[in-house]
Write a protein that holds these residues in place. Structure first.
Motif, PDB file in Angstrom:
ATOM      1  N   ASP A   1      36.861 -27.949 -51.285  1.00  0.00           N
ATOM      2  CA  ASP A   1      37.388 -26.599 -51.121  1.00  0.00           C
ATOM      3  C   ASP A   1      37.667 -25.961 -52.479  1.00  0.00           C
ATOM      4  OD1 ASP A   1      38.115 -24.514 -49.377  1.00  0.00           O
ATOM      5  OD2 ASP A   1      40.239 -24.949 -49.711  1.00  0.00           O
TER       6      ASP A   1
ATOM      7  N   THR B   1      41.159 -29.440 -39.318  1.00  0.00           N
ATOM      8  CA  THR B   1      40.125 -30.379 -39.760  1.00  0.00           C
ATOM      9  C   THR B   1      40.734 -31.772 -39.866  1.00  0.00           C
ATOM     10  OG1 THR B   1      40.575 -30.092 -42.124  1.00  0.00           O
ATOM     11  CG2 THR B   1      39.028 -28.549 -41.119  1.00  0.00           C
TER      12      THR B   1
ATOM     13  N   ALA C   1      33.744 -24.891 -41.979  1.00  0.00           N
ATOM     14  CA  ALA C   1      34.951 -24.517 -41.239  1.00  0.00           C
ATOM     15  C   ALA C   1      35.911 -23.748 -42.150  1.00  0.00           C
ATOM     16  CB  ALA C   1      35.632 -25.765 -40.673  1.00  0.00           C
ATOM     17  N   GLN C   2      36.086 -24.246 -43.362  1.00  0.00           N
ATOM     18  CA  GLN C   2      36.974 -23.558 -44.307  1.00  0.00           C
ATOM     19  C   GLN C   2      36.424 -22.177 -44.673  1.00  0.00           C
ATOM     20  OE1 GLN C   2      36.863 -26.666 -47.175  1.00  0.00           O
ATOM     21  NE2 GLN C   2      38.675 -27.729 -46.373  1.00  0.00           N
TER      22      GLN C   2
ATOM     23  N   ASP D   1      29.904 -35.518 -44.436  1.00  0.00           N
ATOM     24  CA  ASP D   1      30.422 -34.206 -44.059  1.00  0.00           C
ATOM     25  C   ASP D   1      30.108 -33.886 -42.606  1.00  0.00           C
ATOM     26  OD1 ASP D   1      32.009 -32.247 -45.019  1.00  0.00           O
ATOM     27  OD2 ASP D   1      30.410 -30.986 -45.774  1.00  0.00           O
TER      28      ASP D   1
ATOM     29  N   SER E   1      40.984 -33.756 -42.302  1.00  0.00           N
ATOM     30  CA  SER E   1      41.603 -34.144 -43.565  1.00  0.00           C
ATOM     31  C   SER E   1      42.919 -33.425 -43.837  1.00  0.00           C
ATOM     32  CB  SER E   1      40.630 -33.845 -44.710  1.00  0.00           C
ATOM     33  OG  SER E   1      40.406 -32.448 -44.786  1.00  0.00           O
TER      34      SER E   1
ATOM     35  N   THR F   1      30.740 -28.772 -40.475  1.00  0.00           N
ATOM     36  CA  THR F   1      31.256 -29.397 -41.692  1.00  0.00           C
ATOM     37  C   THR F   1      32.575 -28.756 -42.090  1.00  0.00           C
ATOM     38  OG1 THR F   1      30.221 -27.852 -43.248  1.00  0.00           O
ATOM     39  CG2 THR F   1      28.873 -29.713 -42.500  1.00  0.00           C
ATOM     40  N   GLU F   2      33.351 -29.489 -42.878  1.00  0.00           N
ATOM     41  CA  GLU F   2      34.621 -28.943 -43.358  1.00  0.00           C
ATOM     42  C   GLU F   2      34.396 -27.748 -44.281  1.00  0.00           C
ATOM     43  OE1 GLU F   2      37.572 -31.480 -44.855  1.00  0.00           O
ATOM     44  OE2 GLU F   2      37.774 -32.630 -42.996  1.00  0.00           O
TER      45      GLU F   2
ATOM     46  N   PRO G   1      38.121 -33.514 -49.171  1.00  0.00           N
ATOM     47  CA  PRO G   1      38.112 -32.134 -48.678  1.00  0.00           C
ATOM     48  C   PRO G   1      38.772 -31.132 -49.626  1.00  0.00           C
ATOM     49  CG  PRO G   1      38.626 -33.637 -46.899  1.00  0.00           C
ATOM     50  CD  PRO G   1      38.600 -34.467 -48.149  1.00  0.00           C
TER      51      PRO G   1
ATOM     52  N   GLY H   1      37.614 -25.041 -36.571  1.00  0.00           N
ATOM     53  CA  GLY H   1      37.709 -26.422 -37.020  1.00  0.00           C
ATOM     54  C   GLY H   1      36.419 -27.184 -36.889  1.00  0.00           C
ATOM     55  N   THR H   2      36.528 -28.463 -37.257  1.00  0.00           N
ATOM     56  CA  THR H   2      35.398 -29.382 -37.163  1.00  0.00           C
ATOM     57  C   THR H   2      35.564 -30.217 -35.894  1.00  0.00           C
ATOM     58  OG1 THR H   2      36.632 -30.979 -38.487  1.00  0.00           O
ATOM     59  CG2 THR H   2      35.154 -29.480 -39.668  1.00  0.00           C
TER      60      THR H   2
END
Length: 748
Positions: A580, A369, A336-337, A527, A371, A332-333, A576, A394-395
């Motif tokens: 975040d 990612t 990943a973040q 997601d 986005s 998922t983003e 996204p 990353g995703t």
């Protein structure tokens, strides 16, 4: 017609078009062989009654039971009729309900004392287990001689069924197929087990086993048939895995050995804590694999918070030291973040290679990612293609065609069960030579599952938690029985917030879906994730209200029991940047309560979060609840997890929650989880796209069979890699593990 072709015959030629269509559409059975391998779920003995108290909610079941009483009631001022029938087994009770004009006819048949088979979907109404408008067949009525004869058998097979086709209808189809097979004498039936192996272990011939499993004369017949059929499944599966291990070992790879005074050494020198003994040991295993000329293919499993990410990061730094690049694929983003932030924070100036103020030994760590803005994306792609970025996190955006690596040396897949086969394979294919592969999972995996699902991976286990982790207390909150307990749960959340801590509230769905679009627990498709969901298929049947939703709950809490606290929502359909932003503010302590879906299930690390309330907890799987619970207790303060449920006491769903509350041992919970799930779920059939090959083998209970089959398969493949001397086994491999399935097993 020979038997081999008979087993491949479409069912419509043997059981008729209508039945064949239902078998195909609803049970995935297309051929004679498919039906013969659709084994009875269990057997009812003559006069035996089913334990009704153990029936799972929302599953279609067939029970053998006795009528205790029946009442024909009127409603709507006499214009409507409802028949309520109570079944009993002496320890539990089950209610049948029929509406409409046919109720009177059912009353005349369902007299107290009558015994029969009853099929329907289990629901709860007025806190009682119920089957609405079930199908049934009375087993003691003189008018149905066939049913009476079958009931006179010592053992009555009960098949996995569906709403459109009852167990006894499946039994009739099996009878037809057995008769047609007997007519050709089962001649030419190919046996996948080598004769020496079968005779050496005293196993039945295949035809005898198939006859005995469907029409046993005694429990001894059932045991002998199951022993043989379990060996078929275990052996064929282990041969497939042994061949994949052999093929992997033959592939070339670039050895990646860490420099003694390079990036990894500089990173280790700046760590503010000491690695656990487990982390050092597993790292040594990984480094040894990376230094070989064949691709590493390793599974790293460990409890929530055991430090898997640290092991993976040190492996990535070793590869960068050796001139290669490393990619971490997250599901998922949000995750990943989170990984990107954590890695950059841990590395400090070492993550700023080529940048002003960056360390001389450093490298660049980039995020990729779907986005990202166009400019940031172009820069990230350029850094990967030129080799300036040693690490990318990353995703699924990492696997797009435009992504090019300078020299991909290591792929790390986090929470591997959240990815499909094609996604993982596409990333591995981006290396000039096969890159090394490290697969991570926080779901503890029993040894038997590791030997089946991950049989072609070397397995490392992290079972030691880093210092500083606090204990987590877990409790079930019975919202239906004791609503004041739920009120107390919100008081506990408020107390933690007033003490300076933070809380999670988890809901099964997002809310505001289109009609009929409610997602099962754990699914946050926007997601990219998919949790393991509820084992009993609790997806909100006609008698259950829809699952609680983030968007509704967040508003109710902010206006009600948690008024004055800072409440925010988080889910997979948010933009996204918005996701975040919420996570950053929660991590910074600017949000008191985060109401979320399972988007926070893995990887989210906020040490100040001390309490988690999981609403409709019975709609989640055991392993998923354990994963979610691991988000609290990550700092100095103890954690608290409250499992809120309306499931009645004594139900299977409530039993699962009690098990989660009773232990923090992830391996014990994974055993409970797998014992209650279909074997196809264990093997991840939803990802493979084909039906599971395991119908008889139980990966938890049959450890000895799996271990022995693995040894036999390894020896056979070593002696005959192409199976040239075992054509029957090759045929079985083609039938049970077709090319797509075998590739799936290869990917872990």
């Amino acid at each position: 017609m020979d038997t081999a072709s008979a087993l491949g015959e479409p069912l419509k030629k043997t059981v008729g078009g209508t039945t064949a269509k239902v078998l195909a559409d609803h049970l995935g059975l297309h051929t004679t062989g498919d039906l013969l391998h659709h084994y009875p779920r269990r057997y009812a003995e003559r006069g035996e009654l089913t334990r009704l108290a153990e029936l799972p909610l929302d599953e279609h079941v067939t029970v053998v039971a006795q009528v205790a009483d029946a009442r024909l009631l009127s409603f709507n001022r006499g214009r409507g009729q409802r028949l309520e029938v109570t079944l009993t087994d002496g320890s539990g009770r089950l209610q049948l309900v029929f509406f409409g004009r046919g109720a009177y006819a059912h009353e005349k048949k369902l007299l107290p004392g009558r015994r029969g088979m009853f099929a329907g979907k289990v629901s709860v109404f007025n806190r009682k287990l119920q089957l609405a408008h079930p199908d049934y067949k009375l087993l003691d009525e003189d008018s149905d001689r066939a049913a009476a004869e079958k009931f006179a058998r010592a053992l009555l097979p009960l098949y996995p069924a569906c709403r459109q086709l009852s167990s006894w209808q499946i039994e009739q189809a099996v009878d037809t197929v057995l008769t047609s097979m007997a007519a050709i004498g089962w001649a030419g039936l190919t046996d996948p087990l080598p004769e020496a192996l079968r005779e050496g272990r005293g196993l039945l011939p295949l035809a005898d086993a198939l006859r005995a499993v469907h029409r046993p004369a005694s429990h001894a017949d059932v045991h002998a048939a199951r022993d043989r059929l379990k060996w078929d499944e275990a052996f064929v599966l282990q041969v497939a895995l042994a061949r994949r291990r052999s093929a992997e070992a033959a592939l070339p790879a670039v050895p990646r050995e860490a420099s003694r005074d390079g990036l990894l050494a500089a990173f280790d020198a700046r760590l503010p804590f000491t690695l656990t003994e487990g982390q050092r040991q597993v790292s040594a295993e990984v480094f040894a694999d990376l230094a070989t000329a064949h691709p590493m293919h390793r599974l790293l499993q460990g409890e929530v918070g055991s430090g898997k990410t640290m092991v993976a990061l040190r492996a990535m730094l070793a590869v960068v030291d050796a001139g290669g690049q490393a990619a971490l694929l997250a599901p998922t983003e949000v995750l990943a973040q989170q990984h990107h932030r954590s890695v950059v924070e841990m590395m400090g100036e070492l993550a700023e290679g080529g940048m002003l103020g960056g360390a001389e030994l450093g490298t660049k760590v980039v995020l990729l990612t779907g986005s990202m803005g166009a400019a940031a994306r172009r820069k990230a792609l350029l850094d990967l293609a030129t080799g300036e970025a040693g690490i990318v996190i990353g995703t699924h955006a990492l696997i797009e065609d435009k992504v090019r690596f300078h020299d991909l040396g290591l792929v790390v897949v986090d929470e591997q069960h959240r990815f499909g086969v094609e996604q993982r394979d596409a990333l591995r294919a981006k290396g000039a030579q096969p890159p090394h592969l490290l697969v991570m999972t926080a779901t503890p995996i029993p040894r038997t599952v590791a030997m089946t699902v991950f049989g072609d991976l070397d397995v490392s286990v992290l079972d030691q938690l880093p210092a500083g982790r606090s204990p987590i207390a877990s409790h079930v909150v019975p919202a239906a029985d004791k609503p004041h307990f739920l009120a107390r749960a919100w008081e506990r959340v408020r107390e933690e917030a007033e003490a300076g801590h933070q809380a999670y509230v988890v809901c099964p769905r997002i809310g505001d879906e289109e009609p009929g679009a409610d997602r099962a627990a754990g699914q946050d498709a926007a997601d990219g994730g998919a949790g393991d969901g509820p084992e009993d298929g609790a997806d909100g049947g006609a008698e259950r209200r829809p699952p609680l939703a983030v968007l509704e709950v967040a508003g109710r809490l902010a206006d009600g029991p948690l008024a004055s606290l800072r409440v925010e929502a988080l889910h997979g359909r948010m933009a996204p940047d918005a996701k975040d932003d919420v996570m950053r503010r929660f991590a910074a302590g600017e949000v008191d309560v985060l109401v979320a879906t399972t988007v926070i299930e893995v990887g989210v690390n906020v040490p100040n979060a001390t309490v988690m309330v999981i609403l409709d907890a019975d709609r989640f799987g055991v392993s998923q609840l354990h994963q979610l619970r691991g988000r609290v207790g990550r700092g100095a303060a103890p954690g608290l997890c409250l499992l809120v449920s309306e499931a009645p006491e004594g139900s299977a769903a409530r039993g699962r929650l009690d098990a989660v509350a009773a232990t923090l041992d992830g391996f014990e919970l994974s055993r409970i989880d797998l014992e209650q799930r279909r074997e196809g779920d264990v093997l991840g059939q939803a990802q493979s796209g084909v039906r599971s090959s395991l119908r008889m083998l139980t990966v938890i209970e049959d450890e000895d069979v799996i271990a022995e089959a693995r040894a036999e398969a390894t020896a056979l493949v070593a002696a005959d890699p192409g199976l040239d001397a075992h054509p029957e086994l090759r045929l079985a491999l083609d039938a049970l593990l077709d090319e797509e399935r075998e590739q799936y097993l290869d990917k872990g």
